[in-house]
Structure formats: C-alpha cells, structure tokens
Design a protein around this motif. Structure first.
Motif, mmCIF file in Angstrom:
data_model
loop_
_atom_site.group_PDB
_atom_site.id
_atom_site.type_symbol
_atom_site.label_atom_id
_atom_site.label_comp_id
_atom_site.label_asym_id
_atom_site.label_seq_id
_atom_site.Cartn_x
_atom_site.Cartn_y
_atom_site.Cartn_z
ATOM 1 N N ILE A 372 0.809 -1.223 0.000
ATOM 2 C CA ILE A 372 0.000 0.000 0.000
ATOM 3 C C ILE A 372 0.845 1.278 0.000
ATOM 4 C CG2 ILE A 372 -2.013 -1.072 1.055
ATOM 5 C CD1 ILE A 372 -1.043 0.033 3.768
ATOM 6 N N LYS A 373 2.104 1.178 -0.348
ATOM 7 C CA LYS A 373 2.957 2.368 -0.332
ATOM 8 C C LYS A 373 2.465 3.437 -1.293
ATOM 9 C CE LYS A 373 7.180 0.146 1.324
ATOM 10 N NZ LYS A 373 8.615 -0.162 1.050
ATOM 11 N N LEU A 374 1.888 3.037 -2.427
ATOM 12 C CA LEU A 374 1.417 4.031 -3.391
ATOM 13 C C LEU A 374 0.217 4.817 -2.864
ATOM 14 C CD1 LEU A 374 -1.382 3.246 -5.155
ATOM 15 C CD2 LEU A 374 0.106 1.465 -5.992
ATOM 16 N N LEU A 375 -0.383 4.354 -1.760
ATOM 17 C CA LEU A 375 -1.534 5.047 -1.180
ATOM 18 C C LEU A 375 -1.129 6.137 -0.195
ATOM 19 C CD1 LEU A 375 -3.801 1.906 -0.521
ATOM 20 C CD2 LEU A 375 -3.736 3.369 -2.541
ATOM 21 N N LYS A 376 0.163 6.308 0.058
ATOM 22 C CA LYS A 376 0.642 7.276 1.058
ATOM 23 C C LYS A 376 0.103 8.696 0.862
ATOM 24 C CE LYS A 376 4.828 5.149 2.912
ATOM 25 N NZ LYS A 376 6.278 5.323 3.147
ATOM 26 N N PRO A 377 -0.093 9.157 -0.384
ATOM 27 C CA PRO A 377 -0.634 10.517 -0.536
ATOM 28 C C PRO A 377 -2.005 10.715 0.109
ATOM 29 C CG PRO A 377 0.313 9.760 -2.600
ATOM 30 C CD PRO A 377 0.294 8.586 -1.672
ATOM 31 N N ILE A 382 -7.129 9.214 6.402
ATOM 32 C CA ILE A 382 -7.530 8.044 7.182
ATOM 33 C C ILE A 382 -7.531 8.389 8.670
ATOM 34 C CG2 ILE A 382 -6.975 5.661 7.774
ATOM 35 C CD1 ILE A 382 -5.531 5.506 5.009
ATOM 36 N N ASN A 383 -8.712 8.348 9.280
ATOM 37 C CA ASN A 383 -8.812 8.561 10.732
ATOM 38 C C ASN A 383 -8.302 7.346 11.500
ATOM 39 O OD1 ASN A 383 -10.053 11.036 10.273
ATOM 40 N ND2 ASN A 383 -12.098 10.159 10.289
ATOM 41 N N HIS A 384 -8.597 6.172 10.973
ATOM 42 C CA HIS A 384 -8.185 4.919 11.629
ATOM 43 C C HIS A 384 -8.276 3.806 10.591
ATOM 44 C CE1 HIS A 384 -7.444 3.034 15.659
ATOM 45 N NE2 HIS A 384 -7.660 1.938 14.935
ATOM 46 N N ALA A 385 -7.333 2.877 10.644
ATOM 47 C CA ALA A 385 -7.352 1.712 9.755
ATOM 48 C C ALA A 385 -7.554 0.452 10.580
ATOM 49 C CB ALA A 385 -6.051 1.622 8.970
ATOM 50 N N PHE A 395 0.854 -4.295 6.297
ATOM 51 C CA PHE A 395 0.185 -3.002 6.156
ATOM 52 C C PHE A 395 0.408 -2.142 7.398
ATOM 53 C CE2 PHE A 395 -3.356 -4.007 2.826
ATOM 54 C CZ PHE A 395 -2.387 -4.422 1.930
ATOM 55 N N ALA A 396 0.397 -2.773 8.571
ATOM 56 C CA ALA A 396 0.594 -2.042 9.821
ATOM 57 C C ALA A 396 1.953 -1.342 9.834
ATOM 58 C CB ALA A 396 0.472 -2.996 11.007
ATOM 59 N N ALA A 397 2.969 -2.031 9.346
ATOM 60 C CA ALA A 397 4.313 -1.443 9.336
ATOM 61 C C ALA A 397 4.363 -0.200 8.450
ATOM 62 C CB ALA A 397 5.326 -2.483 8.851
ATOM 63 N N ILE A 398 3.681 -0.243 7.310
ATOM 64 C CA ILE A 398 3.674 0.903 6.396
ATOM 65 C C ILE A 398 2.885 2.064 6.997
ATOM 66 C CG2 ILE A 398 2.908 1.709 4.121
ATOM 67 C CD1 ILE A 398 3.422 -1.200 3.138
ATOM 68 N N LEU A 399 1.746 1.773 7.601
ATOM 69 C CA LEU A 399 0.935 2.821 8.217
ATOM 70 C C LEU A 399 1.666 3.470 9.391
ATOM 71 C CD1 LEU A 399 -2.562 1.059 8.176
ATOM 72 C CD2 LEU A 399 -1.831 2.963 6.735
ATOM 73 N N ALA A 400 2.397 2.660 10.147
ATOM 74 C CA ALA A 400 3.123 3.182 11.310
ATOM 75 C C ALA A 400 4.175 4.209 10.896
ATOM 76 C CB ALA A 400 3.776 2.029 12.068
ATOM 77 N N GLU A 401 4.782 4.020 9.734
ATOM 78 C CA GLU A 401 5.789 4.958 9.238
ATOM 79 C C GLU A 401 5.199 6.354 9.046
ATOM 80 O OE1 GLU A 401 7.218 3.284 5.634
ATOM 81 O OE2 GLU A 401 8.299 1.631 6.600
ATOM 82 N N SER A 402 3.892 6.406 8.766
ATOM 83 C CA SER A 402 3.225 7.698 8.538
ATOM 84 C C SER A 402 2.332 8.096 9.704
ATOM 85 C CB SER A 402 2.405 7.629 7.245
ATOM 86 O OG SER A 402 3.226 7.394 6.124
ATOM 87 N N ASN A 403 2.485 7.392 10.814
ATOM 88 C CA ASN A 403 1.714 7.698 12.035
ATOM 89 C C ASN A 403 0.200 7.638 11.821
ATOM 90 O OD1 ASN A 403 4.064 8.238 13.685
ATOM 91 N ND2 ASN A 403 4.259 10.188 12.576
ATOM 92 N N VAL A 404 -0.239 6.701 10.986
ATOM 93 C CA VAL A 404 -1.669 6.489 10.794
ATOM 94 C C VAL A 404 -2.168 5.543 11.881
ATOM 95 C CG1 VAL A 404 -3.467 5.598 9.261
ATOM 96 C CG2 VAL A 404 -1.474 6.789 8.298
ATOM 97 N N PRO A 405 -3.171 5.937 12.659
ATOM 98 C CA PRO A 405 -3.691 5.029 13.694
ATOM 99 C C PRO A 405 -4.269 3.765 13.055
ATOM 100 C CG PRO A 405 -4.524 7.270 13.994
ATOM 101 C CD PRO A 405 -3.883 7.229 12.645
#
Length: 461
Positions: A372-377, A382-385, A395-405
């Motif tokens: 899901i890296k291409l979804l970073k923009p 996203i309020n929460h995933a 997916f959790a590891a990628i979201l954590a890099e951008s501080n997405v809950p």
C-alpha cells in the motif's frame, strides 16, 4: 447454454471445477462428450462429484498423476486462475505440450463454436474491466442490439445463450488470454495496466505479455481501443500500430488526444468520430476520476459498432453500477458505509481513498502486489485503519511509518465490532481491502456481502 455437437464421443479434459469448470461439464455432456475432470481444491472437487453423481458414465474424476487418462483427451479446458507455468509447470501443462493436446480456456471454445455473424468485444486491463464490460453491454442493449455478457465478470461464457447475431461482450483476464489460440476480438479494449497477479505470472513483463494477446488475431476493420494513461499501455499501442491491422483508437482520463476519446472533469471529448464534446457530470453510478477511462472506452467501443454518440451519453445516465465497487450502500446518523470489496489491489483502492475523506478504512487479505505504499498521498484522509487477513502485519508497518492510527482486527467481524465500539459520529467507513479475499473468503463478492450484512446488523435502519 452453449452446446457442442462436434465433441460427441470425444474426451475433454477439464481442469478447475469452480463456475467455469461446472459450466463446461454441462455444455459438453449435453451433447454426448466424455469428460475427465479435476480440481486441486478438495472441497470443490467433492461438491462437483456430488452434483454430477448421476453422470458417472460420461464423467470421470482423475488426478493429474493419472496421466494415461489425460493423454487420451482431445482438448483441455482450463479454468481461469489456475497457474499453468509459474512457479512451476502444472503437470497437465506438461501432458498437453508433450502430447500436442490443445490447451484452451472456455472463451476459445465459445469462439470456435460461434458463427461469424456474431461479433466479439473483449475488455482487459488491470482495474475497471468489469465496469467497462457492463457499461458497453448496457449501452448496446439500450439501443436494441442483442448481446450476451460474460467471462471474468462472473458468468462463465459457456452458460451464455447462443447468438446468431449481435455481440458477445466479454471481460477477459490475463489467464484467459494465455489460453486463446484463434479468438478474434472485433473490438479489443485495453485499460490501464499496472502490476497484478504476479504470484501467478511470475513477472510484470509476463503479465503484460498475456494482456497483449488481446490483439493477436485482429484484422483490418477491427478496433483496438487502448488507454494511453501509462507507459506500458503506450508501448502496447505502438506495437499494435506497427502491425498495420486493427485501427487503433487511444483513450485517456487525463488529457485530450488527437484521434481519440477522453473524459476529463465531467466532459467527454470525442476527437475520433463526431469531433464534439459532451457533458457527463455527476453520474452517480460512475463516480471517481478512474471511471473517466471506463466511460471513454465504452463510448469508443459503442460508436465503433454504430451507436450514435448522443445515444451513448443518454445510456450512461441510466447505468447502474456493479455491486462491490465504491457502493455507498448505507447511511446512519452521519456515517456513510462504502462497499469497495472489488478493490483487490492497491491501484483500485487508490481511487476509493482519493474519492472519500474522513475515512475509517478496512483493509487486508492476500496482498498481490507491492503493498500500500502508493496510497501514502491519501494517508492523511484516514482517521483509523482496521487491518484484516494475511497482509495485516505488513500493512501495519507501512501505516506506522506515517503515524496512521491502526488496529490489527484480523477478521472483518472484529473490525466491524471495533468500529461500532468506538462510537464514531460521522465519516466514511470504507471496505476497500487492496487485497485478494481468498485467505478468509470464497471471493470478493462473499467478502462484500458479509460486510454489508454486518453493517446493517450493527447500524440498523
């Protein structure tokens, strides 16, 4: 149902016994063919054994290890999705090549059975195939052109009615394209190609090569409709032009093209036929920028068979979207619930996240591409995933890099329960998994239906 008189008393090998495999059994047995069949999925195999238990004289189940039986076959019919050559050659692929036995998908059998007064319209690409297929079919039927719609969109082609005129409108997957020999598409549509199904093809190059086979048998007078919105598609278009057979018509959702058709910001530019522009704003069943490509492809295909541009635009406005595709199916006190279960890769989820804000995102399953890296923009939307299935940890590891809950919910049931417990007051609860469903579900339809059922149970009214 398609019936095969010319296969009476001949032996047909059928590999894969889900929808298309069962349809093939019915078609061939109806006219006296002998069948040898197999599926590596034991559950499916047993279901089919039971369903066809009264056909024991015509139908034999034999594993690939029983090569002597399969070597006697006159042809093999292979269901879509069965990997024949990657990561290793399937045993029956070796048998077929060693014995010179034709290896086809059901579309090839349909084509060889159909009289030449019937046209074939084929649609391929990575995302948008089903919508474009359904949209073309809707437009043609709206002007009383006889059609049958099937293929990868859901209805096996051998379950379709036999036509004597009109068109078969078929969604064609890369797996089916790999198993065609003579099939000629009078109109061949190729939407944007992005990496997908690499677990079955091995490399993106091989996946693209499969898609290119869409144009192999086209002749002068045929149309090749190709999106220009990716580098790969432009390469394919150049190669098809160099063959000097089919007329190539470019389409785009990003720019106007000389001699082509574009849909940009609610306006369709026909630089191919009418040289006019048409407003196509706010068609609820075709929301999202990505549907510009689908509309451009459908418009071009339909005017290519003689439908007037104004008739195409009018039909667009009465089109009803297919299920599981950005379907806003339920509202509850400021919360919207969107079923986008058909989003089985990140490229498809890209359009859902682009289209909605204030998102509570349910994602995960079997990841088919680079994640899901291409979804970073769109992560800021996203309020929460809520992560489910095999891809949850990645997916959790990628979201954590951008501080997405995020919460690793593991299952869809848990995800819905967690969302309910959080008592959100407004926003968009979006199931757009960016993954295949087969780790926990039979298919994306079952996953989407379960989502809608759970939502309506938790938020009735």
């Amino acid at each position: 149902m398609i019936k095969f008189d010319n296969y009476s008393d001949r032996l047909i090998g059928i590999l894969g016994l889900a929808k298309s495999g069962k349809a093939a059994i019915n078609s061939f047995i109806e006219r006296g063919a002998q069948i040898v069949a197999w599926d590596d999925n034991e559950k499916i195999l047993e279901q089919v054994r039971e369903e066809f238990s009264n056909q024991s004289k015509s139908l034999l189940f034999a594993s690939p290890a029983e090569e002597k039986i399969w070597r006697r076959a006159d042809a093999f019919l292979v269901s879509p999705g069965i990997p024949m050559y990657y990561p290793t050659w399937h045993p029956l692929y070796k048998v077929a090549h060693g014995q010179g036995i034709p290896l086809y998908c059901d579309i090839e059998f349909l084509y060889q059975k159909t009289n030449k007064n019937v046209g074939f319209i084929g649609i391929t690409g990575t995302n948008g195939k089903s919508t474009t297929t359904a949209l073309i079919n809707h437009v043609l039927r709206s002007v009383k052109i006889k059609t049958e719609i099937g293929g990868n969109i859901g209805t096996p082609v051998l379950e379709l009615e036999e036509l004597n005129s009109g068109f078969y409108v078929l969604e064609v997957s890369s797996f089916q394209l790999d198993l065609l020999e003579k099939t000629r598409f009078n109109i061949a549509v190729c939407l944007t190609i992005t990496p997908d199904h690499l677990d079955k093809h091995g490399t993106f190059k091989r996946y693209v090569e499969a898609k290119q086979q869409m144009f192999n048998n086209q002749e002068k007078g045929d149309l090749a409709i190709i999106s220009t919105d990716s580098y790969i598609n432009n390469q394919i278009m150049s190669e098809v032009i160099a063959r000097k057979r089919a007329k190539v018509i470019p389409i785009s959702r990003t720019e106007q093209i000389e001699g082509g058709v574009s849909v940009i910001s609610g306006v369709l530019y026909d630089n191919y036929k009418s040289k006019k522009r048409y407003n196509v704003p706010d068609i609820n069943s075709l929301i999202g920028e990505h549907n510009g490509e689908n509309m451009a492809a459908a418009f071009t295909a339909c005017i290519g068979v003689g439908v007037k541009p104004e008739e195409v635009i009018a039909a667009f406005k009465t089109y009803k979207s297919l299920p599981h595709r950005m379907d806003l199916f339920h509202r509850f006190n400021g919360i919207n619930f969107i079923n986008d279960s058909k989003a089985t890769n990140a490229d498809s989820t890209y359009w859902a996240l682009k289209n909605f804000d204030n998102v509570y995102w349910i994602a995960g399953g079997i990841c088919k591409d680079s994640g899901i890296k291409l979804l970073k923009p769109f992560f800021e939307k996203i309020n929460h995933a809520y992560l489910i299935g095999d891809a949850a940890e990645g997916f959790a590891a990628i979201l954590a890099e951008s501080n997405v809950p995020y919460t690793i919910a593991t299952t869809l049931v848990n995800a819905i329960s967690i969302i309910k417990a959080q008592n959100i007051e407004n926003g968009n609860v979006l199931l757009s998994p960016a993954c295949a469903s087969l780790d926990q579900w039979k298919n994306y339809e079952e996953r989407g239906n379960a989502f809608m059922k759970l939502v309506k149970e938790k938020w009735p009214g």
